[in-house]
Design an enzyme around this catalytic site. Structure first.
Site, PDB file in Angstrom:
ATOM      1  N   LYS A 227       0.792  -1.213  -0.053  1.00  0.00           N
ATOM      2  CA  LYS A 227      -0.025  -0.144  -0.066  1.00  0.00           C
ATOM      3  C   LYS A 227       1.076   1.293  -0.099  1.00  0.00           C
ATOM      4  O   LYS A 227       0.395   2.455  -0.459  1.00  0.00           O
ATOM      5  CB  LYS A 227      -0.985  -0.025   1.249  1.00  0.00           C
ATOM      6  CG  LYS A 227      -2.074  -1.152   1.047  1.00  0.00           C
ATOM      7  CD  LYS A 227      -2.751  -0.943  -0.212  1.00  0.00           C
ATOM      8  CE  LYS A 227      -3.923  -1.997  -0.771  1.00  0.00           C
ATOM      9  NZ  LYS A 227      -4.130  -3.081  -0.229  1.00  0.00           N
ATOM     10  N   CYS A 271     -13.644  -6.665   1.847  1.00  0.00           N
ATOM     11  CA  CYS A 271     -15.090  -6.428   1.094  1.00  0.00           C
ATOM     12  C   CYS A 271     -15.274  -7.433   0.107  1.00  0.00           C
ATOM     13  O   CYS A 271     -16.303  -7.094  -0.680  1.00  0.00           O
ATOM     14  CB  CYS A 271     -15.468  -5.166   0.810  1.00  0.00           C
ATOM     15  SG  CYS A 271     -15.546  -3.855   2.144  1.00  0.00           S
ATOM     16  N   GLY A 272     -14.459  -8.251  -0.193  1.00  0.00           N
ATOM     17  CA  GLY A 272     -14.855  -9.598  -1.117  1.00  0.00           C
ATOM     18  C   GLY A 272     -13.942  -9.367  -2.457  1.00  0.00           C
ATOM     19  O   GLY A 272     -14.372  -9.977  -3.423  1.00  0.00           O
ATOM     20  N   ARG A 417     -19.227  -2.303   1.438  1.00  0.00           N
ATOM     21  CA  ARG A 417     -20.067  -3.077   2.335  1.00  0.00           C
ATOM     22  C   ARG A 417     -21.250  -2.172   2.741  1.00  0.00           C
ATOM     23  O   ARG A 417     -21.069  -1.418   3.797  1.00  0.00           O
ATOM     24  CB  ARG A 417     -19.033  -3.249   3.327  1.00  0.00           C
ATOM     25  CG  ARG A 417     -19.677  -4.273   4.488  1.00  0.00           C
ATOM     26  CD  ARG A 417     -18.469  -4.465   5.715  1.00  0.00           C
ATOM     27  NE  ARG A 417     -17.403  -5.356   5.209  1.00  0.00           N
ATOM     28  CZ  ARG A 417     -17.462  -6.781   5.243  1.00  0.00           C
ATOM     29  NH1 ARG A 417     -18.646  -7.075   6.046  1.00  0.00           N
ATOM     30  NH2 ARG A 417     -16.559  -7.563   4.759  1.00  0.00           N
TER      31      ARG A 417
HETATM   32  C1  OXD Z   1      -4.984  -5.070   2.287  1.00  0.00           C
HETATM   33  C2  OXD Z   1      -5.723  -3.770   2.540  1.00  0.00           C
HETATM   34  O1  OXD Z   1      -4.373  -5.736   3.176  1.00  0.00           O
HETATM   35  O2  OXD Z   1      -6.247  -3.269   1.804  1.00  0.00           O
HETATM   36  O3  OXD Z   1      -5.150  -5.383   0.991  1.00  0.00           O
HETATM   37  O4  OXD Z   1      -5.893  -3.696   3.906  1.00  0.00           O
HETATM   38 MN    MN Z   2      -6.174  -4.024  -0.194  1.00  0.00          MN
END
Ligand code: OXD
Ligand code: MN
Length: 620
Positions: A227, A271-272, A417
């Protein structure tokens, strides 16, 4: 500044120098001086180097071997179990604000603080210098990435999740066009977890394409390429007119037809996304982060910038997730994190098997009923416990996954969600309406981030946590992306989480297969749809047939009405929230127009039908 011969030997130095990149040398020198490791080890794409990382992760204790060959467990500290949004900040010049939603910090102050906190932080430790490639090798999508870390767990996870990139750095021919991530887990406690969590910092320096992450281990905070790189990529994509998104990529393959249509989908964490990309009968290209570009023929192409999965393990069971479950229960190289270990075997929440009463978990030695220092019961495993595997371990991996040209995208899905507002699936009225739907995405918070769960939050394109530019600019980039495409993907919304008044889900876990195959059929002109104020909705008869064919389920008209009726008041209140959420942002006129039109359409139908919940048949 040169290297101290006591901390780097000739072999490692030669590996660095062979890259012929003065920028890499200067970064490694600078941070070695600051963090003062005892030793520097450079990891190339050679199997020996990669095996060294895996071995040391076990020898240092950051990972422990489990019963099955190749399996290991890593624990993050008890308060290091999710992304830390509070201490993740984008560094900005002169105290500029990017957006009221983005956590920023003055760059000079941030760098000065890091300078202090990072001083000597690697004393007594080994500094690893690693090279990866975000995206397939030799692809015009891809970005080389340099990772410096003192955590063998981080370096090992990245091996499973990203493509090796030492060779890509050689192709750079001395250029500085790469991302750089500097991580230190800091001092470790008796369980090999970061001790100084109160000094956890994740600072993003856009000016230098660099991210610093210290005093943490949870992968969402520590792994540069996940991220942290997404933030740098969004910034870069906006300047270069492409998209860096929090999206899966999958091939949808309708039964009995010789075709595959590729879709991307953006859903907030937990969320899937993974379970959608893993739907039976379909193929997975990626489950978390995608780069999308306008291709030479005017279509949209996308690549998965990862080649592994850092998946939530809670709820993974042999019935609903047979392919993942099989991977988790057979020998292969993989890392579990924050599950319960009992007799060298992993157990996780909702796994469909009884969980032992004792064991070792993210809090230490554990027995059922134990309380934490705040008096809260300690669950057997953390809800956000994970598994890390290479994507090629999965039987359903798509054959185009390593294609440097990516795959052509025909559909884009935005899903949140949402327990009470949106229908399970709808197709947008146009590209701009689709961008509006993505921008207006809301979702209830989950355990993937620290803080309270179940709060409804606004998350444009499921990407708000990672956007490092003003939101108006980010949305404008999406609108403009569409103007450059001559073959536009269709945009859909999904909602798997609709509930009835008694808090029961209105859909089964696998119903998403019907929504996706309907969307795929729409692209091929196979289903008529009902035009409503919020988009095109499926007709009952088509869904009834799809439920029967795909899930052998009898889908009643009553269920259809409950799920697909338009909840006018709820949708209008959502628009009010969206207006408030974007207040203070310089939004593109196209977005404001879509918002206005959506409101007008809803108000008009409230007047016309004089009721709050309107069945789709009313729009025929
Ligand atoms: C992940 C997140 O782990 O978005 O993908 O937190
Ligand atoms: Mn993620």
């Amino acid at each position: 500044m040169g290297f101290d011969a006591r901390i780097i030997d000739d072999v490692n130095l030669a590996k660095l120098k062979a890259l012929g990149n003065a920028h890499v040398l200067s970064i490694v020198t600078e941070y070695a001086h600051l963090m003062q490791p005892d030793k520097i080890t450079v990891i190339t794409d050679e199997q020996n180097d990669i095996a060294y990382v895996q071995r040391k992760a076990i020898e240092t204790g950051e990972e422990r071997p489990l019963r099955l060959e190749g399996h290991s467990i890593h624990f993050d500290g008890y308060s290091d179990q999710g992304r830390d949004k509070v201490h993740t900040r984008v560094l900005v010049q002169n105290g500029n604000k990017i957006s009221p939603h983005i956590n920023t910090l003055n760059r000079d102050l941030g760098l000065a603080e890091l300078g202090e906190l990072m001083q000597g932080i690697m004393t007594g430790k080994e500094m690893l210098v690693r090279f990866f490639c975000l995206g397939p090798l030799n692809s015009r999508f891809s970005i080389p990435a340099l990772q410096i870390t003192d955590s063998f767990y981080v370096a090992h996870s990245e091996d499973l999740l990203y493509r090796p990139g030492y060779s890509q750095f050689c192709h750079l021919q001395g250029e500085a066009d790469f991302f750089c991530f500097i991580h230190s887990a800091g001092q470790l406690d008796a369980n090999d977890c970061s001790r100084n969590i109160h000094q956890r910092r994740v600072y993003i320096d856009l000016a230098d394409n660099r991210v610093f992450s210290i005093n943490n281990q949870y992968a969402g905070n520590s792994l540069g390429l996940k991220k942290l790189a997404l933030r740098l990529a969004i910034y870069k994509a906006n300047r270069e007119h492409w998209l860096a998104e929090h999206m899966f990529i999958m091939g949808i393959r309708p039964t009995g037809k010789e075709r595959v249509s590729y879709f991307t989908g953006a859903y907030p964490s937990a969320c899937g996304k993974t379970s959608t990309a893993m739907l039976p009968g379909q193929t997975i290209v990626g489950d978390d982060i995608a780069y999308l570009k306008v291709w030479d023929d005017g279509s949209c192409h996308a690549v998965n910038i990862e080649h592994g999965i850092f998946g939530i393990i809670t709820g993974v069971n042999s019935k609903d997730d047979p392919l993942i479950y099989k991977c988790l229960t057979t020998p292969r190289e993989m890392i579990f994190s924050n599950v319960l270990i009992h007799e060298d075997q992993p157990y996780w929440l909702e796994m469909g098997r009884e969980i032992p009463e004792t064991g070792f978990n993210h809090h230490g030695s554990w027995k059922n009923g134990d309380l934490d220092p705040d008096g809260k019961p300690i669950p057997a495993a953390h809800k956000n416990a994970r598994y890390t595997i290479r994507i090629h371990e999965l039987e359903n991996v798509d054959e185009q996954t390593e294609n440097p040209d990516g795959v052509r995208i025909d559909g884009i899905i935005y899903g949140g969600r949402d327990s009470d507002t949106n229908v399970p699936v709808a197709e947008s009225l146009s590209w701009n309406h689709g961008v509006f739907i993505g921008a207006a995405l809301e979702s209830e918070t989950t355990a993937a981030t620290l803080g309270q769960e179940g709060q409804r939050v606004h998350s444009p394109m499921a990407n708000l946590d990672f956007v490092a530019i003003p939101l108006g600019k980010y949305i404008r980039n999406h609108i403009e992306f569409g103007t450059r495409l001559s073959r536009l993907p269709r945009i859909f919304s999904t909602n798997y989480f609709l509930k009835d008044d008694d808090d029961r889900y209105l859909n089964g876990k696998l119903d998403k297969k019907v929504w996706l195959l309907w969307a795929e059929g729409r692209i091929h002109g196979e289903y008529d749809a009902i035009e409503t104020p919020i988009g095109f909705l499926p007709q009952y008869a088509d869904l009834q047939r799809l439920f029967r064919e795909l899930l052998a389920k009898n889908y009643s008209e009553e269920d259809y009405l409950k799920q697909f009726s338009i909840r006018v008041e709820k949708l209008l209140s959502k628009l009010d929230r969206i207006v408030a959420a974007f207040r203070g942002e310089d939004m593109p006129v196209e977005f404001s127009r879509e918002l206005r039109n959506q409101r007008r359409r809803l108000q008009k139908c409230r007047l016309k039908f004089k009721q709050d919940i309107i069945p789709p048949s009313a729009f025929h």
